[in-house]
Scaffold this active site. Structure first.
Site, PDB file in Angstrom:
ATOM      1  CG  HIS A 168      -2.525   3.406   4.135  1.00  0.00           C
ATOM      2  ND1 HIS A 168      -3.044   3.718   3.113  1.00  0.00           N
ATOM      3  CD2 HIS A 168      -2.811   2.176   3.873  1.00  0.00           C
ATOM      4  CE1 HIS A 168      -3.754   2.169   2.365  1.00  0.00           C
ATOM      5  NE2 HIS A 168      -3.527   1.513   3.183  1.00  0.00           N
TER       6      HIS A 168
ATOM      7  CB  CYS B 266      -0.630   0.040   1.097  1.00  0.00           C
ATOM      8  SG  CYS B 266      -1.894  -1.255   1.402  1.00  0.00           S
TER       9      CYS B 266
ATOM     10  CG  ASN C  57      -6.633  -0.614   2.523  1.00  0.00           C
ATOM     11  OD1 ASN C  57      -6.384   0.137   1.512  1.00  0.00           O
ATOM     12  ND2 ASN C  57      -6.113  -0.618   3.284  1.00  0.00           N
TER      13      ASN C  57
ATOM     14  CG  HIS D  58      12.593  -2.294   2.216  1.00  0.00           C
ATOM     15  ND1 HIS D  58      12.513  -3.263   3.310  1.00  0.00           N
ATOM     16  CD2 HIS D  58      12.456  -1.740   1.021  1.00  0.00           C
ATOM     17  CE1 HIS D  58      11.886  -3.871   2.384  1.00  0.00           C
ATOM     18  NE2 HIS D  58      12.146  -2.815   1.338  1.00  0.00           N
TER      19      HIS D  58
ATOM     20  CG  HIS E  48      -4.064  20.460   5.009  1.00  0.00           C
ATOM     21  ND1 HIS E  48      -5.692  20.722   5.019  1.00  0.00           N
ATOM     22  CD2 HIS E  48      -3.979  21.744   3.988  1.00  0.00           C
ATOM     23  CE1 HIS E  48      -5.833  22.153   5.061  1.00  0.00           C
ATOM     24  NE2 HIS E  48      -4.593  22.599   4.375  1.00  0.00           N
TER      25      HIS E  48
END
Length: 522
Positions: free
Chosen positions: A397, A230, A430, A309, A393
């Site tokens: 996700h 995602c 989602n 990562h 703002h």
């Protein structure tokens, strides 16, 4: 997560920030050197006595410092070369010209009752699995108008490569044509093309599909990203930013989506059932530019991208995996450690991002608590910086209600800040990597975006990754503009989404008049 989100800032991050700030003063230093380099030429612009006084005065000052005339000449040439090198290596600004979010037709809308009824009638799930999915959906934060592909709301379900391609083609062509039309840009003017879809990668690739359909030029630089979860949308933006540094005066088209048809799970392994209750059809196209002429009409400028990562850690690597269950049915499994892993990734990401965006006062407060704890061994709770001082703002996700609840608490955000993410989860579900763009479009539709505002996009993905993008609004965006996916529903939003919303699946009737009821025993 919570107050331990930030943790300690690595020393190399602070060094990098100091280097960036030093580079920021380089133009002033170069201007001073250039003034010295052009001093001999100033004699042509001043009367002879004045020019001699100026030149002699400079030389006397330099001589008093022990600097010879040849050294001055060498220094001036070096400064000129440095100024030229800085000018040609300076990062090119990257502008967001426009964006488009996909809205499927009414035939694809699925209420929660319809969703459960179709899951039950397909005959693939046990009573226990149906009861579990119903409980999850009641607590998911999803509303009554999310979208499924036709393949999954058909009786029987039609999961095959053909229907998967039909789903993806509808999304891709819809958003690409819309964003190019709105921006007034021809497909032949696009020099960089990036597509991301984590769970479906076809041959030829989707970038080839887009290039073929719209007749893109033969030298278009294309990248097809898959398997990156995602957070792939921000990865695609970061890749586009890097490519736009080496390909001048061009556009970059980024297309983000996920395929649902072949990735619905039709088994009874609970960790793999969760995705059925969350993921829905969606997609977005974003048009970027590095052309100076586009600054006047662009909506935003990309300020920072920070990628984290944590794949080197086994727990992070294995918390979201596509796999087969014991019966050979493929699905995506979510581990119980997902929230812990996401917290670690977020902490690492914002430890890097914080020094780039937070005001000095917040950085000093955070540093003070670190020094007290690590140097003086004081038992002081780590200070959590207020990111509301850096951003206007927040686009977080929309992975699920739990993720949003935890981020709201950890970052001390208000209901107003969380509204774009919660409404996106409610209205569209989602939609994977494209959810961030529905959230930004929501803020635009509500008329919230003002010139100079800063937007923080935060995405999480398998692997495990946490990625951030920071945008600065270059102009005030008019609310309710044509083509915005939220415009038709502005009058009824936001709506209240309860923590638990019971579902009565018997309220949905199939075309043949049949109904479905989840077994109470399950």
């Amino acid at each position: 997560m919570g107050r331990e989100v930030l943790g300690g800032a690595p020393a190399n991050n602070n060094a990098q920030v100091l280097c960036r700030r030093a580079v920021g003063h380089l133009p002033l230093l170069l201007a001073s050197a250039a003034l010295l380099a052009t001093a001999p030429r100033l004699s042509a612009a001043f009367p002879a006595p004045a020019s001699r006084l100026l030149a002699n005065g400079l030389l006397r000052e330099l001589a008093a410092l022990g600097v010879s005339a040849p050294a001055v000449a060498v220094a001036c040439w070096a400064a000129a070369v440095a100024a030229w090198a800085y000018a040609v290596s300076r990062p090119r600004p990257v502008y967001l010209v426009d964006l488009s979010g996909y809205v499927a037709g009414e035939a694809h809308e699925a209420s929660r009752a319809k969703t459960i009824a179709h899951f039950g009638r397909c005959g693939r799930f046990s009573d226990e699995s149906m009861a579990f999915q119903k409980r999850m959906l009641e607590r998911s934060g999803l509303g009554e108008r999310t979208h499924f592909p036709a393949s999954l709301i058909a009786v029987p379900v039609d999961m095959c490569l053909r229907t998967a391609r039909e789903e993806s083609h509808a999304v891709i062509f819809g958003v690409v044509e819309d964003v190019l039309r709105r921006a007034g840009v021809a497909a032949a003017d696009v020099g960089v093309l990036i597509f991301n879809s984590s769970l479906l990668s076809t041959t030829p690739s989707f970038t080839s599909l887009i290039a073929n359909r719209y007749g893109m030029r033969h030298d278009v630089v294309s990248h097809n990203l898959s398997g990156m979860g995602c957070s792939a949308g921000i990865i695609a933006i970061d890749l586009a930013k890097r490519l736009l540094q080496v390909h001048p005066d061009t556009y970059a088209l980024v297309v983000s989506t996920e395929n649902i048809t072949l990735n619905a799970y039709m088994g009874n392994n609970r960790p793999m059932l969760v995705t059925n209750t969350l993921f829905r059809v969606g997609g977005a196209a974003i048009l970027l530019s590095n052309r100076a002429a586009d600054r006047a009409r662009a909506k935003y400028q990309l300020i920072h991208t920070v990628r984290t990562h944590r794949g080197a850690h086994d727990q992070s690597f294995g918390c979201v995996t596509q796999e087969e269950d014991g019966a050979g049915r493929v699905g995506v499994s979510l581990s119980k450690e997902l929230m812990l892993v996401a917290g670690e990734a977020l902490r690492t990401n914002i430890t890097t991002l914080g020094p780039l965006v937070l005001p000095m006062s917040e950085q000093l407060r955070f540093l003070a608590t670190v020094v007290l704890n690590r140097v003086f061994r004081a038992n002081v709770r780590a200070y959590l910086p207020d990111f509301k001082l850096a951003f206007d703002h927040f686009c977080i996700h929309a992975g699920g209600r739990g993720v949003l609840d935890e981020l709201e608490r950890s970052l001390k955000l208000s209901a107003w800040h969380m509204e774009p993410s919660r409404m996106t989860l409610c209205r569209f579900g989602n939609t994977s990597s494209s959810s961030l763009w529905y959230e930004l479009a929501y803020s635009e539709a509500k008329g919230r975006i003002r010139k100079g505002d800063r937007v923080w996009q935060i995405a999480f993905g398998s692997g495990f990754k946490c990625n951030s993008a920071v945008w600065k609004a270059l102009r005030t965006v008019d609310g309710g503009e044509e083509g915005n996916p939220w415009t038709p529903e502005l009058d009824v939003l936001p709506i209240h989404v309860p923590k638990v919303s019971p579902i009565d699946e018997t309220t949905y009737t199939f075309p043949d008049g049949a109904t479905y009821k989840v077994s109470v025993a399950g």
